[in-house]
Design an enzyme around this catalytic site. Structure first.
Site: not given
Length: 769
Positions: A447, A717
């Protein structure tokens, strides 16, 4: 291969699972560390995901579509990408190399995998252990043996059974992690969760493999799963087995502040409660392997929903017994129990949607019907299933949903009341027409890379230059690996017809030249951005030098040629210059120096909950005094003296990249700063310019991209918010998932990087756009 009935039976935590181990103090603190320069040392985790709903329409799934949304091509690739290395024999490549060279699963390979799974799962899942369909499985599969033997997936999976147990568990963990991530994108559980442990066995044969589930007690929905061998966990860590397992299950939910129910056999003298409370979880212990008093009455809809939590039995294909008497294989049982969980979750979501329709379908009937439809192209007869969040099934009237019957074709087109709507679950759409709006598939904790690539894809001057036909020809001549791969990715994102793509080639090339990113751990997006821009700059300098060699050279042009070959579109856009005035506090001697920069790393004011990016800039540019060991040598005094340093912006860049230093130290503890830094859509840098900057009007910047970071060091994330110059709209990019957002929603307390341009971007001039 032999068919067996695989039983999954709930069991308690053993004393050896809860064995207390003295862990050094610094190790217990590691979960709260979060410094950018040690991201590469973090544990392998799966990124956090949040529920995504469309503000424009309700998207409907058939049960078949829902299952294939989770068991997608990326899941199959995650499962078999190591098979080629194993089949290569004893001289096969290393694990990392085999991962690097893995390719996407073809349509035929994906169809083979779905067919292989569906053939076996047609026998259905049964609740409890009292199931005698072992003979029935073999009878049914006799007629399918020819199909199964010719199936490519069977060859790949059988090769994986030759791995060591630790490597088998790693493959299963990656597969389960992908499945869990897909479910997090489809369903958000309630605030109360629970953990159960299960033992796997087949026909009186017990495996050394255990299954742990994190589930929502109100619905029976399985939020996360973990397959493990206790002996393996005991060898790899000093932490107790139960602590390692529960931590793994709860990682994706660390920001949810959940209440977690756990059976009392995991009590660990209260130590587990203390450990998990530091991560934001509240633990409630219940009697071991017993149904809690609040369980719904037998026969009710909710009792049917959660019945599988007491255990179930389902079909599995396992290798024939090893005549040498070695331990039973754990890979295929682990794979099949994961597929059982996928079927169970599909059943749970379907039941939640249809609970007010009065129709009841038991788990066995449901899985048989669903499995029989997996390998065919027509839509299933199972009732439609809407995309659910944590409360949508309570808010929607199912009788109204049933009136809006759908006709679903292979491309995912859904017709509702005569209108065509496109399922957001379908990643590859034939008529996608949003240039520059393209999701990027997550290839294993990537990510951070995806967020950076989205920001660069939205930098219009860079895109225009790299997609220029002349630039592309020169890159090809000079054989610039990084730039060529990046250009191909930009072309797919701007000129392609898909709503998402997989940047596998870009990641592979980057990892080959940047070894620190050659792993599947979470990394720092800002650090990657700097390395990537530097690699692009080096490639483009190589192109400029090659062009110079082909031109007519004259001695008087030497200086100009050197300047030209050192300057590229990267340095022209992203490079700025700071000026430093140092003042000796003893004799007032002044010295002037400059320094080029690409990213400004801004400190965040300490001890406050909210500030502005202007506050961070003021802190960065404020006058400082160097004392003690930091004193500078004065050229007049010829001694080290206390020195005042005044910093200012001497040359503002075309693209201003601001990095918020959220990771720092609090005493001896390293923490992430949660300060909400407010940032404007239009930023004025006038107060920070040096006196040598004459054109003050160039100090106004416009926001066009934001990188957000949620979570901690071991549990983070990245997402990106980018402004699309063609559509003049903002989009949220969460790996392959993309949705349009209002500009009022760009502001976020999770902002980690801010990208501003001196001029607002217009629609890029790209041939073919």
């Amino acid at each position: 291969m032999k068919a067996k009935a695989l039983s999954v039976k709930e069991c308690a935590w053993m004393s050896e699972d809860c064995h207390l181990v003295d862990i050094p103090r610094e190790d217990t603190q590691r979960d709260s560390l979060c410094l950018p320069n040690i991201f590469q040392k973090s544990k392998k985790v799966k990124p956090l995901t949040k529920t995504r709903t469309s503000p424009n329409c309700q998207v409907y799934y058939t049960a078949r579509e829902l299952l294939l949304e989770v068991l997608d091509r990326e899941a199959i690739r995650e499962l078999i990408r190591r098979a080629a290395g194993v089949k290569a024999g004893p001289n096969r490549q290393s694990h990392c190399q085999s991962r690097e060279q893995s390719t996407d699963v073809s349509e035929e390979g994906y169809a083979d995998a779905v067919t292989w799974f569906s053939v076996v799962l047609q026998s259905g899942l049964s609740l409890g252990e009292n199931c005698n369909f072992g003979h029935d499985i073999n009878v049914k599969l006799d007629g399918w043996q020819g199909v199964l033997k010719r199936n490519s997936i069977q060859v790949d999976l059988l090769s994986l059974t030759r791995l060591e147990d630790g490597d088998k568990l790693e493959v299963l963990s990656a597969f389960c992690g992908h499945i869990t991530q897909r479910y997090q994108a489809l369903h958000t559980p309630g605030p109360n969760l629970a953990v159960k442990k299960y033992r796997l066995s087949s026909q009186q044969e017990h495996y050394s493999l255990y299954l742990a589930l994190l589930y929502d007690p109100s619905s029976g929905f399985i939020c996360n799963m973990y397959l493990y061998c206790p002996e393996q966990l005991q060898r790899q860590s000093k932490k107790s087995v139960v602590e390692q397992v529960v931590r793994h299950l709860l990682r994706p939910f660390c920001s949810h502040r959940c209440v977690v129910q756990l059976d009392s056999s995991a009590w660990m003298e209260g130590r587990l409660t203390h450990i998990l409370s530091r991560l934001g979880f509240t633990i409630h212990f219940v009697p071991a392997v017993k149904r809690p008093p609040s369980s719904p009455p037998e026969g009710s809809m909710m009792s049917e929903l959660i019945a599988h939590l007491q255990g179930w039995t389902g079909p599995a294909l396992v290798p024939l017994s090893d005549p040498k008497g070695t331990a039973a294989d754990v890979f295929l049982p682990g794979l099949w129990v994961t597929l059982h969980v996928i079927c169970i979750n599909t059943f749970v979501l379907h039941t939640l949607q249809s609970q007010s329709s009065g129709k009841k379908v038991n788990l066995t009937q449901f899985t048989r019907t669903l499995a029989s439809q997996l390998a065919v192209n027509s839509s299933t007869a199972v009732p439609v299933l809407p995309r659910l969040n944590s409360s949508s099934y309570q808010e929607k009237n199912v009788s109204n949903i049933c009136k809006q019957r759908t006709n679903t074709n292979i491309c995912g087109q859904v017709t509702v009341k005569g209108k065509h709507r496109c399922s957001s679950a379908v990643r590859l759409q034939n008529n996608w027409n949003r240039p520059g709006v393209c999701g990027l598939d997550n290839s294993g904790n990537s990510c951070y890379l995806n967020a950076v690539l989205q920001c660069l894809c939205s930098t219009v001057p860079l895109v225009e230059h790299l997609l220029d036909q002349e630039t592309r020809r020169e890159l090809e001549k000079s054989k610039c690996r990084v730039a060529e791969v990046f250009v191909r990715l930009l072309e797919e994102m701007w000129l392609g017809t898909n709503s998402s793509c997989a940047p596998v080639e870009a990641r592979s090339v980057l990892c080959s030249i940047l070894p620190q990113f050659n792993n599947y751990s979470q990394q720092d997006a800002q650090e990657l951005l700097l390395f990537l821009l530097n690699a692009l700059h080096d490639d483009l300098k190589k192109v400029a030098k090659d062009q110079m060699r082909c031109s007519i050279r004259q001695p008087r042009q030497e200086h100009n040629r050197n300047c030209a070959t050192e300057s590229t579109i990267v340095s022209q856009l992203f490079e700025g210059q700071l000026s430093y005035i140092t003042l000796c506090m003893h004799c007032d001697q002044q010295a002037y120096s400059t320094q080029a920069f690409t990213v400004l790393s801004l400190p965040i004011p300490a001890g406050i909950l909210k500030c502005s990016v202007q506050d961070c800039l003021s802190l960065f540019f404020e006058q400082t005094v160097l004392t003690g060991g930091e004193q500078l040598l004065c050229s007049v005094c010829r001694m080290r003296r206390e020195t005042a340093v005044i910093t200012s912006l001497d040359k503002p860049p075309e693209i201003l990249m601001l990095h918020l230093k959220r990771f720092g130290c609090k005493g001896k503890k390293q923490v992430k700063l949660r300060t909400n830094v407010a940032f404007p859509m239009k930023l004025d840098l006038t107060p920070f310019l040096s006196s040598s900057v004459h054109n003050v009007s160039d100090s106004s910047y416009h926001l066009y991209a934001v990188v957000n970071h949620t979570g901690h060091l071991n549990m983070g994330h990245y997402t990106a918010l980018c402004h699309n110059a063609s559509a003049q709209t903002w989009h949220l990019f969460d790996d392959s998932l993309v949705r349009e957002v209002q500009d009022t929603l760009v502001q976020s307390p999770n902002a980690y990087m801010l990208l501003y341009s001196r001029k607002p971007f217009q629609k890029p001039k790209i041939q073919g756009l």
